[in-house]
Design a protein around this motif. Sequence first.
Motif, PDB file in Angstrom:
ATOM      1  N   ASP A  10       0.824  -1.209   0.000  1.00  0.00           N
ATOM      2  CA  ASP A  10       0.000   0.000   0.000  1.00  0.00           C
ATOM      3  C   ASP A  10       0.855   1.254   0.000  1.00  0.00           C
ATOM      4  N   THR A  11       1.849   1.291   0.880  1.00  0.00           N
ATOM      5  CA  THR A  11       2.703   2.466   1.000  1.00  0.00           C
ATOM      6  C   THR A  11       3.590   2.653  -0.222  1.00  0.00           C
ATOM      7  N   GLU A  12       4.256   1.589  -0.646  1.00  0.00           N
ATOM      8  CA  GLU A  12       5.246   1.678  -1.724  1.00  0.00           C
ATOM      9  C   GLU A  12       4.627   1.788  -3.117  1.00  0.00           C
ATOM     10  N   VAL A  13       3.479   1.153  -3.326  1.00  0.00           N
ATOM     11  CA  VAL A  13       2.883   1.107  -4.669  1.00  0.00           C
ATOM     12  C   VAL A  13       1.641   1.991  -4.777  1.00  0.00           C
ATOM     13  N   LEU A  14       0.641   1.709  -3.973  1.00  0.00           N
ATOM     14  CA  LEU A  14      -0.637   2.396  -4.128  1.00  0.00           C
ATOM     15  C   LEU A  14      -0.569   3.873  -3.750  1.00  0.00           C
ATOM     16  N   LYS A  15       0.310   4.233  -2.823  1.00  0.00           N
ATOM     17  CA  LYS A  15       0.426   5.634  -2.401  1.00  0.00           C
ATOM     18  C   LYS A  15       1.645   6.330  -3.002  1.00  0.00           C
ATOM     19  N   SER A  16       2.272   5.708  -3.977  1.00  0.00           N
ATOM     20  CA  SER A  16       3.459   6.286  -4.609  1.00  0.00           C
ATOM     21  C   SER A  16       3.096   7.532  -5.415  1.00  0.00           C
ATOM     22  N   ASP A  17       3.998   8.516  -5.406  1.00  0.00           N
ATOM     23  CA  ASP A  17       3.776   9.717  -6.202  1.00  0.00           C
ATOM     24  C   ASP A  17       4.272   9.552  -7.635  1.00  0.00           C
ATOM     25  N   LYS A  18       4.825   8.367  -7.937  1.00  0.00           N
ATOM     26  CA  LYS A  18       5.296   8.048  -9.291  1.00  0.00           C
ATOM     27  C   LYS A  18       4.573   6.788  -9.770  1.00  0.00           C
ATOM     28  N   PRO A  19       4.551   6.565 -11.087  1.00  0.00           N
ATOM     29  CA  PRO A  19       4.058   5.278 -11.578  1.00  0.00           C
ATOM     30  C   PRO A  19       4.935   4.154 -11.011  1.00  0.00           C
ATOM     31  N   VAL A  20       4.333   2.976 -10.835  1.00  0.00           N
ATOM     32  CA  VAL A  20       5.060   1.840 -10.266  1.00  0.00           C
ATOM     33  C   VAL A  20       4.866   0.608 -11.154  1.00  0.00           C
ATOM     34  N   LEU A  21       5.987   0.012 -11.561  1.00  0.00           N
ATOM     35  CA  LEU A  21       5.974  -1.227 -12.334  1.00  0.00           C
ATOM     36  C   LEU A  21       6.225  -2.373 -11.364  1.00  0.00           C
ATOM     37  N   VAL A  22       5.280  -3.315 -11.283  1.00  0.00           N
ATOM     38  CA  VAL A  22       5.381  -4.413 -10.325  1.00  0.00           C
ATOM     39  C   VAL A  22       5.438  -5.744 -11.065  1.00  0.00           C
ATOM     40  N   ASP A  23       6.493  -6.502 -10.788  1.00  0.00           N
ATOM     41  CA  ASP A  23       6.692  -7.830 -11.371  1.00  0.00           C
ATOM     42  C   ASP A  23       6.308  -8.877 -10.336  1.00  0.00           C
ATOM     43  N   PHE A  24       5.232  -9.618 -10.595  1.00  0.00           N
ATOM     44  CA  PHE A  24       4.826 -10.732  -9.740  1.00  0.00           C
ATOM     45  C   PHE A  24       5.549 -11.970 -10.258  1.00  0.00           C
ATOM     46  N   TRP A  25       6.344 -12.621  -9.396  1.00  0.00           N
ATOM     47  CA  TRP A  25       7.258 -13.673  -9.831  1.00  0.00           C
ATOM     48  C   TRP A  25       7.425 -14.739  -8.743  1.00  0.00           C
ATOM     49  N   ALA A  26       8.161 -15.793  -9.086  1.00  0.00           N
ATOM     50  CA  ALA A  26       8.562 -16.830  -8.123  1.00  0.00           C
ATOM     51  C   ALA A  26       9.923 -17.373  -8.532  1.00  0.00           C
ATOM     52  N   VAL A  27      10.655 -17.863  -7.561  1.00  0.00           N
ATOM     53  CA  VAL A  27      12.012 -18.377  -7.789  1.00  0.00           C
ATOM     54  C   VAL A  27      12.023 -19.519  -8.804  1.00  0.00           C
ATOM     55  N   TRP A  28      11.034 -20.401  -8.738  1.00  0.00           N
ATOM     56  CA  TRP A  28      11.000 -21.603  -9.567  1.00  0.00           C
ATOM     57  C   TRP A  28      10.508 -21.346 -10.995  1.00  0.00           C
ATOM     58  N   CYS A  29      10.107 -20.122 -11.315  1.00  0.00           N
ATOM     59  CA  CYS A  29       9.460 -19.798 -12.588  1.00  0.00           C
ATOM     60  C   CYS A  29      10.494 -19.419 -13.656  1.00  0.00           C
ATOM     61  N   ALA A  30      10.658 -20.275 -14.672  1.00  0.00           N
ATOM     62  CA  ALA A  30      11.634 -20.018 -15.743  1.00  0.00           C
ATOM     63  C   ALA A  30      11.313 -18.750 -16.545  1.00  0.00           C
ATOM     64  N   PRO A  31      10.054 -18.521 -16.960  1.00  0.00           N
ATOM     65  CA  PRO A  31       9.759 -17.278 -17.675  1.00  0.00           C
ATOM     66  C   PRO A  31      10.035 -16.035 -16.813  1.00  0.00           C
ATOM     67  N   CYS A  32       9.877 -16.171 -15.492  1.00  0.00           N
ATOM     68  CA  CYS A  32      10.185 -15.050 -14.589  1.00  0.00           C
ATOM     69  C   CYS A  32      11.675 -14.711 -14.655  1.00  0.00           C
ATOM     70  N   ARG A  33      12.496 -15.738 -14.727  1.00  0.00           N
ATOM     71  CA  ARG A  33      13.940 -15.519 -14.841  1.00  0.00           C
ATOM     72  C   ARG A  33      14.281 -14.860 -16.174  1.00  0.00           C
ATOM     73  N   ALA A  34      13.526 -15.178 -17.215  1.00  0.00           N
ATOM     74  CA  ALA A  34      13.753 -14.567 -18.528  1.00  0.00           C
ATOM     75  C   ALA A  34      13.391 -13.079 -18.515  1.00  0.00           C
ATOM     76  N   VAL A  35      12.364 -12.717 -17.773  1.00  0.00           N
ATOM     77  CA  VAL A  35      11.896 -11.333 -17.710  1.00  0.00           C
ATOM     78  C   VAL A  35      12.746 -10.492 -16.751  1.00  0.00           C
ATOM     79  N   ALA A  36      13.376 -11.114 -15.766  1.00  0.00           N
ATOM     80  CA  ALA A  36      14.121 -10.388 -14.718  1.00  0.00           C
ATOM     81  C   ALA A  36      15.129  -9.375 -15.260  1.00  0.00           C
ATOM     82  N   PRO A  37      15.960  -9.735 -16.250  1.00  0.00           N
ATOM     83  CA  PRO A  37      16.912  -8.732 -16.755  1.00  0.00           C
ATOM     84  C   PRO A  37      16.222  -7.528 -17.403  1.00  0.00           C
TER      85      PRO A  37
END
Length: 111
Positions: A15-42
């Motif tokens: 809530d504090t970091e994202v919803l109340k931010s004064d800037k746009p916020v890009l949020v990546d929902f991920w998991a350690v075991w997720c191969a496509p997540c590792r591809a998107v990380a860089p």
Amino acid sequence: MASEKVLAFTDSNFDTEVLKSDKPVLVDFWAVWCAPCRAVAPIIDEMASDYDGKVKVGKVNVDENRVVPGKYGIRGIPTVILFNDGKVVDQIVGAAPKTSFKQMIDKVVTN
């Protein structure tokens, strides 16, 4: 794994970091075991550098944080959501090229 510009968002700070931010916020929902997540990380790291000072960039580990992913109906990962003024502006589900993320951010950020 993530650059120092990529923040860690959790159920407790979302809530504090994202919803109340004064800037746009890009949020990546991920998991350690997720191969496509590792591809998107860089790409997420690059977005944090490319838009430093204009967009806040961070990640939510869906295995460690269940409330926020549930609230936003995250069913597949990676899911990357762009928030602006506390509201969902756009999202990408699955691995995508850098240009897709850039186009999404450019909708709310003027260079």
